[in-house]
Design an enzyme around this catalytic site. Structure first.
Site, PDB file in Angstrom:
ATOM      1  CD  GLN A  15      57.912  62.190  43.534  1.00  0.00           C
ATOM      2  OE1 GLN A  15      57.261  62.955  43.385  1.00  0.00           O
ATOM      3  NE2 GLN A  15      59.283  62.469  43.196  1.00  0.00           N
ATOM      4  CB  ALA A  46      52.064  66.282  37.856  1.00  0.00           C
ATOM      5  CG  HIS A  47      55.612  65.824  41.423  1.00  0.00           C
ATOM      6  ND1 HIS A  47      56.518  65.081  41.359  1.00  0.00           N
ATOM      7  CD2 HIS A  47      55.735  66.599  40.537  1.00  0.00           C
ATOM      8  CE1 HIS A  47      57.329  65.259  40.679  1.00  0.00           C
ATOM      9  NE2 HIS A  47      57.029  66.195  39.844  1.00  0.00           N
ATOM     10  CG  ASN A  48      54.969  69.010  44.962  1.00  0.00           C
ATOM     11  OD1 ASN A  48      55.527  68.160  44.646  1.00  0.00           O
ATOM     12  ND2 ASN A  48      54.708  69.435  46.273  1.00  0.00           N
TER      13      ASN A  48
END
Length: 350
Positions: free
Chosen positions: A202, A243-245
């Site tokens: 990540q 969460a990511h992005n």
């Protein structure tokens, strides 16, 4: 509450409301409508709570226009265009000042030699600030906070105790992060391999723009690449997972325990009610409203209102929700018609 006395007339002028009843009634504090006493102010912002006016002992009540005709016996009413805003104004007048934060670095804090501090920064006990961090003017960092390498925090931002901001993430100006918030932990990324699950690096960051408030124990994961982006004036409740992005548009509201999966894009002014879930890689348009505990599995256009799991429009939800009772009514009618037909057949045979 601070020691303060205001008359109903003074309060009406302050909130730009219309006074009904005695102007000289004195108020010394505020309270909820059920517990308020004769020297306290409360509010009723919706006609459906009209019954609460009958039992309250509040000396002054802020009310909506629909309640302007209610009795002023033993109380004064102040009719307001926006009751919630007016009540917040009065609460601010009576509220105690928050505890003062003294500028300076506590002796027990651990601060890297090259950290750049603005003016008037306060760093609490046992905080850790890693190399390359940049801390703006008037920033307040509570006890036990961790500020990672090369983190940037804008002017006037407040980090309550035990907030974590991981490496290279950025926090804008005038943000508030409540206790236990974690910004920039790794996104949840794994792929199956011959030896089991393999972690996906990540490598991105989290960017939080100006005037964002994030509730206790909320987590915002760093991006797999690029950035997880919380835009300006977003307000996030406690225990929310982002969460990511993910991208969250300006002035959106995320209520407690909702979760947003990776790479979802949330538009401007969106409201996600408590425990709502949003699937990954979908888009919610500007102004979308999602009811509590709903699960959104597909993209929604601007202005949509969704509820249920899987989330659907109000019309679809009500059609499905009311189907059993509608069927029961139709079945009853069918039985009545069948009986009438049988009675007609019997009459014709005579």
């Amino acid at each position: 509450m601070k020691h303060l006395s205001l008359t109903a007339g003074q309060i009406a002028e302050m909130v730009k409301g219309t006074l009904k009843g005695a102007a000289d009634r004195v108020i010394t504090s505020v309270s909820g409508i059920k517990d308020a006493k004769a020297d306290q102010l409360s509010f009723v912002g919706n006609k459906k709570y009209q019954h609460q006016l009958e039992s309250t002992e509040a000396g002054v009540v802020l009310v909506c226009a629909d309640l302007a005709g209610e009795s002023t016996e033993n109380r004064s009413l102040i009719v307001c265009e926006n009751v919630d805003h007016a009540f917040a104004t009065v609460v601010g007048m009576f509220a105690e000042e928050p505890p003062a934060w003294e500028a300076g670095v506590h002796p027990s804090a651990v601060v890297a030699a090259d950290v750049k501090f603005g003016e008037g920064v306060s760093v609490g006990a046992n905080a850790v600030i890693e190399a390359g961090a940049e801390i703006g003017n008037g920033v307040r960092i509570g006890a036990g906070c961790y500020i990672g390498h090369q983190v940037k925090i804008g002017d006037g931002t407040m980090l309550y105790p035990n907030v974590t901001v991981m490496y290279r993430c950025t926090i804008g100006r005038k943000c508030i992060l409540h206790p236990g918030v974690v910004i920039g932990g790794d996104g949840f990324g794994f792929i199956p391999g011959k030896q089991g699950l393999v972690k996906v690096p990540q490598t991105g960051i989290v960017q939080i723009d100006d005037d964002v408030e994030i509730g206790a124990n909320t987590t915002v994961d760093r991006a797999r690449f690029g950035k997880t982006w919380i835009k300006s004036n977003v307000k996030i409740d406690n225990q929310v997972m982002i969460a990511h992005n993910v991208v969250i548009g300006e002035s959106s509201i995320l209520v407690a325990q909702c979760g947003i999966a990776g790479s979802a894009e949330i538009g401007r002014g969106v409201v996600l009610a408590a425990k709502a879930g949003v699937n990954g890689h979908i888009t919610l348009g500007d102004g979308v409203q999602v009811a509590g505990t709903s699960g959104v599995v597909k993209s929604l256009p601007a202005g949509a209102i969704a509820l249920g799991t899987p989330a659907e429009s109000q019309r679809e939800f009500m059609a499905r929700f009311t189907l059993p009772s509608r069927f029961e009514k139709l079945n009853t009618k069918f039985k009545e018609l069948t009986r009438e037909v049988e009675e007609l057949k019997a009459a014709l045979k005579k």
